[in-house]
Design an enzyme around this catalytic site. Structure first.
Site, PDB file in Angstrom:
ATOM      1  CB  THR A 159      -8.115   6.674  10.253  1.00  0.00           C
ATOM      2  OG1 THR A 159      -8.764   7.749   9.584  1.00  0.00           O
ATOM      3  CG2 THR A 159      -9.203   5.815  10.878  1.00  0.00           C
ATOM      4  CG  ASP A 160      -8.619  11.695   9.862  1.00  0.00           C
ATOM      5  OD1 ASP A 160      -8.058  10.748   9.283  1.00  0.00           O
ATOM      6  OD2 ASP A 160      -9.381  12.486   9.267  1.00  0.00           O
TER       7      ASP A 160
ATOM      8  CG  ASP B 186      -6.477 -12.209   3.185  1.00  0.00           C
ATOM      9  OD1 ASP B 186      -6.778 -11.458   4.144  1.00  0.00           O
ATOM     10  OD2 ASP B 186      -7.270 -12.489   2.276  1.00  0.00           O
TER      11      ASP B 186
ATOM     12  CD1 TRP C  75     -12.730  -0.688   3.457  1.00  0.00           C
ATOM     13  CD2 TRP C  75     -13.144  -2.826   2.961  1.00  0.00           C
ATOM     14  NE1 TRP C  75     -13.806  -0.715   2.615  1.00  0.00           N
ATOM     15  CE2 TRP C  75     -14.096  -2.015   2.294  1.00  0.00           C
ATOM     16  CE3 TRP C  75     -13.220  -4.220   2.798  1.00  0.00           C
ATOM     17  CZ2 TRP C  75     -15.101  -2.545   1.491  1.00  0.00           C
ATOM     18  CZ3 TRP C  75     -14.228  -4.741   1.994  1.00  0.00           C
ATOM     19  CH2 TRP C  75     -15.153  -3.919   1.351  1.00  0.00           C
ATOM     20  CB  THR C  76      -7.933   2.361   2.660  1.00  0.00           C
ATOM     21  OG1 THR C  76      -7.624   1.769   1.398  1.00  0.00           O
ATOM     22  CG2 THR C  76      -6.890   1.977   3.693  1.00  0.00           C
TER      23      THR C  76
ATOM     24  CE  LYS D 181      -7.699   2.107  10.258  1.00  0.00           C
ATOM     25  NZ  LYS D 181      -6.575   1.228   9.842  1.00  0.00           N
TER      26      LYS D 181
ATOM     27  CE1 TYR E 243     -10.592   3.216   6.670  1.00  0.00           C
ATOM     28  CE2 TYR E 243     -10.959   5.487   7.377  1.00  0.00           C
ATOM     29  CZ  TYR E 243     -10.095   4.460   7.037  1.00  0.00           C
ATOM     30  OH  TYR E 243      -8.736   4.673   7.072  1.00  0.00           O
TER      31      TYR E 243
ATOM     32  N   GLY F 198       0.815  -1.216   0.000  1.00  0.00           N
ATOM     33  CA  GLY F 198       0.000   0.000   0.000  1.00  0.00           C
ATOM     34  C   GLY F 198       0.846   1.263   0.000  1.00  0.00           C
TER      35      GLY F 198
HETATM   36  N1  LIG Z   1      -4.584   7.239   2.929  1.00  0.00           N
HETATM   37  C1  LIG Z   1      -4.942   8.088   3.899  1.00  0.00           C
HETATM   38  O1  LIG Z   1      -5.148   9.296   3.674  1.00  0.00           O
HETATM   39  C2  LIG Z   1      -5.110   7.585   5.303  1.00  0.00           C
HETATM   40  C3  LIG Z   1      -5.654   8.475   6.247  1.00  0.00           C
HETATM   41  C4  LIG Z   1      -5.793   8.039   7.571  1.00  0.00           C
HETATM   42  C5  LIG Z   1      -5.385   6.765   7.941  1.00  0.00           C
HETATM   43  N2  LIG Z   1      -4.892   5.936   6.995  1.00  0.00           N
HETATM   44  C6  LIG Z   1      -4.498   4.588   7.439  1.00  0.00           C
HETATM   45  O2  LIG Z   1      -3.172   4.349   7.030  1.00  0.00           O
HETATM   46  C7  LIG Z   1      -2.985   2.957   6.788  1.00  0.00           C
HETATM   47  C8  LIG Z   1      -2.334   2.759   5.423  1.00  0.00           C
HETATM   48  O3  LIG Z   1      -3.206   3.307   4.439  1.00  0.00           O
HETATM   49  P1  LIG Z   1      -2.757   3.498   2.927  1.00  0.00           P
HETATM   50  O4  LIG Z   1      -3.157   4.857   2.531  1.00  0.00           O
HETATM   51  O5  LIG Z   1      -1.368   3.034   2.719  1.00  0.00           O
HETATM   52  O6  LIG Z   1      -3.805   2.487   2.253  1.00  0.00           O
HETATM   53  P2  LIG Z   1      -3.660   1.582   0.963  1.00  0.00           P
HETATM   54  O7  LIG Z   1      -2.755   2.190  -0.030  1.00  0.00           O
HETATM   55  O8  LIG Z   1      -5.075   1.261   0.581  1.00  0.00           O
HETATM   56  O9  LIG Z   1      -2.956   0.286   1.542  1.00  0.00           O
HETATM   57  C9  LIG Z   1      -3.637  -0.641   2.313  1.00  0.00           C
HETATM   58  C10 LIG Z   1      -3.072  -1.981   1.969  1.00  0.00           C
HETATM   59  O10 LIG Z   1      -3.748  -2.975   2.744  1.00  0.00           O
HETATM   60  C11 LIG Z   1      -3.923  -4.089   1.924  1.00  0.00           C
HETATM   61  N3  LIG Z   1      -4.991  -4.956   2.405  1.00  0.00           N
HETATM   62  C12 LIG Z   1      -6.331  -4.788   2.306  1.00  0.00           C
HETATM   63  N4  LIG Z   1      -6.953  -5.849   2.839  1.00  0.00           N
HETATM   64  C13 LIG Z   1      -6.001  -6.692   3.284  1.00  0.00           C
HETATM   65  C14 LIG Z   1      -6.021  -7.958   3.898  1.00  0.00           C
HETATM   66  N5  LIG Z   1      -7.171  -8.603   4.171  1.00  0.00           N
HETATM   67  N6  LIG Z   1      -4.840  -8.550   4.214  1.00  0.00           N
HETATM   68  C15 LIG Z   1      -3.677  -7.936   3.944  1.00  0.00           C
HETATM   69  N7  LIG Z   1      -3.586  -6.743   3.341  1.00  0.00           N
HETATM   70  C16 LIG Z   1      -4.746  -6.126   3.018  1.00  0.00           C
HETATM   71  C17 LIG Z   1      -4.241  -3.527   0.557  1.00  0.00           C
HETATM   72  O11 LIG Z   1      -4.010  -4.486  -0.428  1.00  0.00           O
HETATM   73  P3  LIG Z   1      -4.825  -4.396  -1.836  1.00  0.00           P
HETATM   74  O12 LIG Z   1      -4.431  -3.090  -2.440  1.00  0.00           O
HETATM   75  O13 LIG Z   1      -4.346  -5.593  -2.574  1.00  0.00           O
HETATM   76  O14 LIG Z   1      -6.269  -4.435  -1.454  1.00  0.00           O
HETATM   77  C18 LIG Z   1      -3.254  -2.360   0.493  1.00  0.00           C
HETATM   78  O15 LIG Z   1      -2.016  -2.761  -0.046  1.00  0.00           O
HETATM   79  C19 LIG Z   1      -4.372   2.318   6.941  1.00  0.00           C
HETATM   80  O16 LIG Z   1      -4.471   1.799   8.242  1.00  0.00           O
HETATM   81  C20 LIG Z   1      -5.327   3.484   6.805  1.00  0.00           C
HETATM   82  O17 LIG Z   1      -6.521   3.240   7.522  1.00  0.00           O
HETATM   83  C21 LIG Z   1      -4.738   6.304   5.688  1.00  0.00           C
END
Ligand SMILES: NC(=O)c1ccc[n+]([C@@H]2O[C@H](COP(=O)([O-])OP(=O)(O)OC[C@H]3O[C@@H](n4cnc5c(N)ncnc54)[C@H](OP(=O)(O)O)[C@@H]3O)[C@@H](O)[C@H]2O)c1
Length: 304
Positions: free
Chosen positions: A102-103, A37, A62-63, A130, A126, A11
């Protein structure tokens, strides 16, 4: 040397964290969803028993905020139930767990920045899932579990707002961006460095907020990106969230406080504008630079 295991290593955050760990010569086992997984309980236990990491960072989630509204149970499986399983596996193998959250666990009402111990109150599916993950980590690992909340992420990997705006800046025409949501644009590299500081230091259970300093709106952020890209910021026009009609409401106020870093003797996060200026070239180019390539390889699979 301390070994790190990263879940969700494919991710946006996971890839940048693996890049920085590898650049720092830290032994790291990056596990993408394909490798591990998180909803496969047996595989999770097996991966940890085999790899015996000292530090586990859960970047998997799950984002898809909007899709979670109509698939809350499925989102909960990844963001809540699987996190409990991971936390138990960490407890069983003596690993510490840094869990990214997350916020969206907060309701997002305007006021002072949310301190780390503010009462959560998610308004989206979501956010609820979380929050379930956070609670599982803190309950299963009262001494070795740390929740690291972040928000408004951008970085050199994957789709994100800053990259999209950089692309729009390179084209023509105007772009409409909401100016009624406040938050802290945060570089994945900064979160990764925070996670590394937490993983290396003494155990620090509880909650930390890993967002940038200051705050702004998506509209002002877009204008700053246009400026950095050498485009006219007047091409960015303000609009309001209601115009977008998304299934999940976005928090109007996603501003998090950072006092816990100071209490822990660690520096406060840098201002979002300083971080954006420093990281912009790599983000816009979609590359993390010469030291940036990390090949994502699994290898923790267990025989069935
Ligand atoms: N992006 C933001 O602005 C943001 C803001 C606040 C908090 N966060 C938090 O930051 C963290 C990282 O987010 P990110 O932006 O890097 O998200 P991301 O790019 O969507 O990465 C999440 C990763 O988790 C994987 N994943 C989903 N279901 C899974 C499962 N069952 N087993 C193993 N891996 C799984 C996804 O794989 P696939 O792609 O193959 O589904 C993806 O590679 C998360 O906890 C998110 O809640 C993100």
């Amino acid at each position: 040397m301390t070994r790190w295991l990263i879940t969700g290593a494919g991710g946006m955050l996971g890839r940048d964290l693996c890049r920085l760990l590898a650049a720092g010569h830290v032994p790291v086992l990056p596990l993408t969803r394909h490798d591990l997984d998180l909803t496969d309980e047996r595989a999770v236990g097996c991966a940890l028993h085999r790899a015996r990491p000292a530090v586990v960072v859960n970047c998997a989630a799950w984002t898809d905020v909007d899709a979670a509204e109509s698939a809350e149970e499925r989102a909960l499986r990844v963001n809540g139930e699987a996190v409990r399983v991971l936390a138990r596996a960490c407890a069983a193998t003596g690993a510490r767990l840094l869990h990214v959250s997350t916020d969206y666990v907060f309701p997002g009402h305007a006021g002072p920045p949310y301190p780390e111990d503010a009462e959560p109150g998610p308004r989206t599916a979501y956010g609820r899932t979380k929050l379930a993950g956070e609670r599982a980590v803190l309950a299963e690992l009262p001494r070795a579990g740390t929740v690291v909340r972040t928000a408004w992420l951008y970085g050199p990997y994957g789709r994100n707002f800053v990259r999209t705006m950089a692309e729009r800046a390179a084209g023509d025409g105007v772009v409409h961006v909401v100016d009624d949501q406040y938050g802290q644009p945060t570089a994945t590299a900064d979160v990764a460095r925070r996670l590394m500081a937490l993983g290396r230091g003494p155990l620090r259970p509880g909650v930390f907020h890993a967002t940038a300093g200051g705050h702004t709106t998506w509209y002002e952020l877009a204008r700053e990106v246009f400026r950095l890209a050498g485009a006219d910021p007047e091409r960015v026009r303000p609009t309001d969230s209601g115009a977008l009609g998304r299934p999940a409401p976005r928090p109007a106020w996603s501003v998090l406080g950072h006092d816990r870093w100071q209490t822990a003797g660690l520096p406060r996060p840098r201002h979002w504008r300083d971080a954006l200026h420093a990281e912009f070239a790599a983000v816009a180019a979609g590359t993390a630079g010469a030291d940036g390539t990390v090949s994502i390889q699994g290898g923790a699979s267990c025989a069935r």
